[in-house]
Scaffold this active site. Structure first.
Site, PDB file in Angstrom:
ATOM      1  N   PRO A  40      -6.000   8.799  -1.731  1.00  0.00           N
ATOM      2  CA  PRO A  40      -4.802   8.726  -2.584  1.00  0.00           C
ATOM      3  C   PRO A  40      -4.587   7.296  -3.062  1.00  0.00           C
ATOM      4  O   PRO A  40      -4.600   6.366  -2.260  1.00  0.00           O
ATOM      5  CB  PRO A  40      -3.679   9.173  -1.638  1.00  0.00           C
ATOM      6  CG  PRO A  40      -4.223   8.964  -0.254  1.00  0.00           C
ATOM      7  CD  PRO A  40      -5.697   9.137  -0.345  1.00  0.00           C
ATOM      8  N   LEU A  41      -4.389   7.142  -4.362  1.00  0.00           N
ATOM      9  CA  LEU A  41      -4.287   5.795  -4.950  1.00  0.00           C
ATOM     10  C   LEU A  41      -3.204   5.746  -6.013  1.00  0.00           C
ATOM     11  O   LEU A  41      -3.355   6.321  -7.095  1.00  0.00           O
ATOM     12  CB  LEU A  41      -5.634   5.412  -5.581  1.00  0.00           C
ATOM     13  CG  LEU A  41      -6.778   5.207  -4.586  1.00  0.00           C
ATOM     14  CD1 LEU A  41      -8.126   5.344  -5.275  1.00  0.00           C
ATOM     15  CD2 LEU A  41      -6.654   3.858  -3.890  1.00  0.00           C
ATOM     16  N   THR A  42      -2.130   5.082  -5.707  1.00  0.00           N
ATOM     17  CA  THR A  42      -1.045   4.869  -6.668  1.00  0.00           C
ATOM     18  C   THR A  42      -1.533   3.967  -7.786  1.00  0.00           C
ATOM     19  O   THR A  42      -2.108   2.910  -7.541  1.00  0.00           O
ATOM     20  CB  THR A  42       0.139   4.209  -5.937  1.00  0.00           C
ATOM     21  OG1 THR A  42       0.656   5.170  -5.026  1.00  0.00           O
ATOM     22  CG2 THR A  42       1.222   3.755  -6.897  1.00  0.00           C
ATOM     23  N   ALA A  64       0.124   9.154  -4.538  1.00  0.00           N
ATOM     24  CA  ALA A  64       1.363   9.641  -3.942  1.00  0.00           C
ATOM     25  C   ALA A  64       2.338  10.037  -5.050  1.00  0.00           C
ATOM     26  O   ALA A  64       2.468   9.343  -6.063  1.00  0.00           O
ATOM     27  CB  ALA A  64       1.962   8.547  -3.077  1.00  0.00           C
ATOM     28  N   TYR A  68       5.962   4.550   4.752  1.00  0.00           N
ATOM     29  CA  TYR A  68       6.921   5.306   3.936  1.00  0.00           C
ATOM     30  C   TYR A  68       7.782   6.194   4.840  1.00  0.00           C
ATOM     31  O   TYR A  68       7.679   6.129   6.065  1.00  0.00           O
ATOM     32  CB  TYR A  68       6.180   6.053   2.821  1.00  0.00           C
ATOM     33  CG  TYR A  68       5.539   5.058   1.879  1.00  0.00           C
ATOM     34  CD1 TYR A  68       6.344   4.240   1.073  1.00  0.00           C
ATOM     35  CD2 TYR A  68       4.166   4.838   1.875  1.00  0.00           C
ATOM     36  CE1 TYR A  68       5.783   3.272   0.261  1.00  0.00           C
ATOM     37  CE2 TYR A  68       3.597   3.864   1.056  1.00  0.00           C
ATOM     38  CZ  TYR A  68       4.411   3.077   0.253  1.00  0.00           C
ATOM     39  OH  TYR A  68       3.868   2.104  -0.543  1.00  0.00           O
ATOM     40  N   ARG A  71     -10.626   1.759  -3.094  1.00  0.00           N
ATOM     41  CA  ARG A  71     -10.938   0.806  -4.156  1.00  0.00           C
ATOM     42  C   ARG A  71     -12.296   1.058  -4.797  1.00  0.00           C
ATOM     43  O   ARG A  71     -12.460   0.907  -6.008  1.00  0.00           O
ATOM     44  CB  ARG A  71     -10.835  -0.616  -3.590  1.00  0.00           C
ATOM     45  CG  ARG A  71      -9.404  -0.965  -3.214  1.00  0.00           C
ATOM     46  CD  ARG A  71      -9.330  -2.157  -2.277  1.00  0.00           C
ATOM     47  NE  ARG A  71      -9.869  -1.849  -0.970  1.00  0.00           N
ATOM     48  CZ  ARG A  71      -9.962  -2.706   0.029  1.00  0.00           C
ATOM     49  NH1 ARG A  71      -9.545  -3.949  -0.143  1.00  0.00           N
ATOM     50  NH2 ARG A  71     -10.458  -2.337   1.193  1.00  0.00           N
ATOM     51  N   GLN A  80      -0.734  14.457  -3.069  1.00  0.00           N
ATOM     52  CA  GLN A  80      -0.090  13.741  -1.960  1.00  0.00           C
ATOM     53  C   GLN A  80       1.416  13.675  -2.185  1.00  0.00           C
ATOM     54  O   GLN A  80       1.886  13.219  -3.236  1.00  0.00           O
ATOM     55  CB  GLN A  80      -0.657  12.325  -1.798  1.00  0.00           C
ATOM     56  CG  GLN A  80      -0.218  11.751  -0.449  1.00  0.00           C
ATOM     57  CD  GLN A  80      -0.605  10.304  -0.223  1.00  0.00           C
ATOM     58  OE1 GLN A  80      -0.379   9.459  -1.100  1.00  0.00           O
ATOM     59  NE2 GLN A  80      -1.154  10.001   0.933  1.00  0.00           N
TER      60      GLN A  80
HETATM   61  C1  LIG Z   1      -4.244   0.440  -5.606  1.00  0.00           C
HETATM   62  C2  LIG Z   1      -4.041   1.177  -4.319  1.00  0.00           C
HETATM   63  C3  LIG Z   1      -3.109   2.204  -4.277  1.00  0.00           C
HETATM   64  C4  LIG Z   1      -2.936   2.943  -3.097  1.00  0.00           C
HETATM   65  N1  LIG Z   1      -2.067   4.000  -3.102  1.00  0.00           N
HETATM   66  C5  LIG Z   1      -1.967   4.803  -2.014  1.00  0.00           C
HETATM   67  C6  LIG Z   1      -1.196   6.001  -2.068  1.00  0.00           C
HETATM   68  O1  LIG Z   1      -0.614   6.368  -3.094  1.00  0.00           O
HETATM   69  N2  LIG Z   1      -1.128   6.741  -0.930  1.00  0.00           N
HETATM   70  C7  LIG Z   1      -1.774   6.381   0.229  1.00  0.00           C
HETATM   71  O2  LIG Z   1      -1.692   7.104   1.227  1.00  0.00           O
HETATM   72  N3  LIG Z   1      -2.549   5.271   0.281  1.00  0.00           N
HETATM   73  C8  LIG Z   1      -2.674   4.497  -0.806  1.00  0.00           C
HETATM   74  N4  LIG Z   1      -3.528   3.416  -0.777  1.00  0.00           N
HETATM   75  C9  LIG Z   1      -4.425   3.215   0.379  1.00  0.00           C
HETATM   76  C10 LIG Z   1      -5.776   3.906   0.111  1.00  0.00           C
HETATM   77  O3  LIG Z   1      -5.638   5.318   0.087  1.00  0.00           O
HETATM   78  C11 LIG Z   1      -6.864   3.550   1.173  1.00  0.00           C
HETATM   79  O4  LIG Z   1      -6.432   3.979   2.446  1.00  0.00           O
HETATM   80  C12 LIG Z   1      -7.153   2.071   1.186  1.00  0.00           C
HETATM   81  O5  LIG Z   1      -7.382   1.572  -0.115  1.00  0.00           O
HETATM   82  C13 LIG Z   1      -8.350   1.743   2.049  1.00  0.00           C
HETATM   83  O6  LIG Z   1      -9.532   2.307   1.546  1.00  0.00           O
HETATM   84  P1  LIG Z   1     -10.635   1.382   0.800  1.00  0.00           P
HETATM   85  O7  LIG Z   1     -11.037   0.313   1.788  1.00  0.00           O
HETATM   86  O8  LIG Z   1     -11.760   2.332   0.495  1.00  0.00           O
HETATM   87  O9  LIG Z   1     -10.002   0.826  -0.423  1.00  0.00           O
HETATM   88  C14 LIG Z   1      -3.686   2.625  -1.929  1.00  0.00           C
HETATM   89  C15 LIG Z   1      -4.604   1.566  -1.985  1.00  0.00           C
HETATM   90  C16 LIG Z   1      -4.801   0.855  -3.147  1.00  0.00           C
HETATM   91  C17 LIG Z   1      -5.844  -0.232  -3.182  1.00  0.00           C
END
Ligand SMILES: Cc1cc2nc3c(=O)[nH]c(=O)nc-3n(C[C@H](O)[C@H](O)[C@H](O)COP(=O)(O)O)c2cc1C
Length: 374
Positions: free
Chosen positions: A24-26, A58, A178, A321, A100
């Protein structure tokens, strides 16, 4: 023999063809009515693969769930209609997509709430410092028991809306500081009623949400995300192994049919480029939970860990990422092709740049690089 990462797995109502998951990525690309804009459809479609699981950014369960500007919602017909375009595009490519569900509690600010209300949380304790918009974080109002009951219904309704929008299931966001995480952690929950104090009480709200959603849409379309060691937004718990061990034991005992549980690795800080050293481990939770288990965090920094982890314990691996920067990450990992580097500057900007314009792998355009040994 194929690496476990590229072997099928039954998850909820689907059989996945591989275990690479979009975390999940905002991205703050929705409009002012919290409706996803057309290029959001393109973004998810680019990342969909046959039998591959995507978890959306999310998404607010109600207008009072926090309402960060340009984050999406799932509580109006217009929002549902536009999400339908996303789910349709992902399904057209054979993908599976979970929404999410988000309530941000004290991470919100009165300027984001419909009538300027104070943010809410487990206890009247503010996050230290400022939010992403530069506002001083506010002291929240501690929710009353009746408010909590109403919020459980909001989560339930949001899950029903998600199904109406064509989602294959929902992931309850109980991680990263959250609302539900604010109840779980001792640093933010100082209540003395049935939602505070003991582990059982601090876990109650999250488990009630799981039960309500599982009852509404089926446990096999319900999932939850947890992060025992996220220090983000002042989260800290006195006894992480016991606290999250209890939560997973309860899920295993009472909701063993959940589609999956999703854990954030202790090693990760998604604001950093490094993998911090830690001796903490999700293994005790893996041992309790018998269904599909998603591990997230740090695989972007070292993708070979994804192969090692799934070979070791069968986990699904969520990429954050790296999936932003590589719409075709599944094929890149399958073939040992190099990954594009992500650009942090465009994570949260409104346009297509850094969103839908990352290139897929083109052999002729790449310099010769040795195939990594995985
Ligand atoms: C730009 C960005 C937005 C994110 N948004 C959310 C989100 O909406 N919900 C969530 O549970 N985690 C969010 N995360 C955390 C990611 O889901 C993930 O756990 C975190 O980036 C680690 O994984 P990675 O090392 O592959 O980047 C976000 C991370 C980034 C970098």
């Amino acid at each position: 023999m194929a690496p476990t990462l590229f072997t099928p797995l039954k998850l909820g109502r689907h059989t996945l063809q591989h275990r690479v998951v979009l975390a999940p990525l905002t991205r703050f690309r929705s409009d002012e009515k919290a409706v996803v804009r057309p290029f959001v459809t393109e973004y998810y479609a680019q990342r969909a693969t046959p039998g591959g699981l995507l978890v959306t950014e999310a998404t607010f369960i109600s207008p009072t769930a926090g309402s960060y500007p340009n984050a999406p919602g799932i509580y109006t017909q217009e929002q549902i209609a536009k999400w339908k375009e996303v789910t349709q595009a992902v399904h057209d490519k054979g993908g599976v997509i979970y929404l999410q569900l988000w309530h941000i509690g004290r991470a919100s600010h009165s300027k984001f709430s419909p009538n300027g209300e104070q943010p809410v949380s487990a206890s009247a304790i503010a996050i230290q410092g400022k939010n992403l918009w530069g506002d001083q974080q506010q002291v929240p109002r501690a929710l009353e028991i009746l408010d909590i009951k109403a919020l459980v219904q909001d989560y339930r309704q949001a899950a029903l809306n998600a199904v109406e929008a064509g989602f294959d299931g929902v992931e309850i966001h109980a991680a990263n500081g959250y609302l539900l995480d604010q109840f779980i952690n001792t640093s933010s929950n100082k209540r003395s009623d049935i939602y505070g104090g003991s582990i059982e009480n601090r876990a109650r709200f999250a488990l009630e949400v799981v039960d309500a959603i599982a009852d509404a849409i089926g446990p096999d379309r319900t999932a939850i995300r947890l992060s025992p060691w996220s220090g983000f937004q002042d989260m800290q718990d006195d006894t992480p192994y016991e606290t999250w061990g209890y939560i997973v034991s309860q899920l295993q005992a009472h909701q063993p049919e959940l589609a999956y549980v999703h854990f954030v690795e202790p090693r990760i800080d998604f604001r950093s480029e490094a993998l911090p050293d830690t001796t903490d481990s999700l293994d005790p939770f893996r041992q309790i939970w018998k269904g599909p288990f998603i591990s997230a965090g740090g695989y972007t920094i070292d993708p070979k860990l994804a192969f090692e982890r799934s070979d070791k314990s069968g986990d699904l691996i969520a990429f954050g990422r790296a999936f932003i920067a590589n719409p075709d990450i599944v094929e890149r990992l399958r073939n040992g092709w190099p990954l594009n580097r992500y650009n942090r500057k465009t994570f949260y900007t409104p346009g297509a740049e850094g969103y839908t314009d990352y290139p897929v792998y083109q052999p002729e355009a790449q310099p010769e690089v040795p195939k990594p040994s995985l």
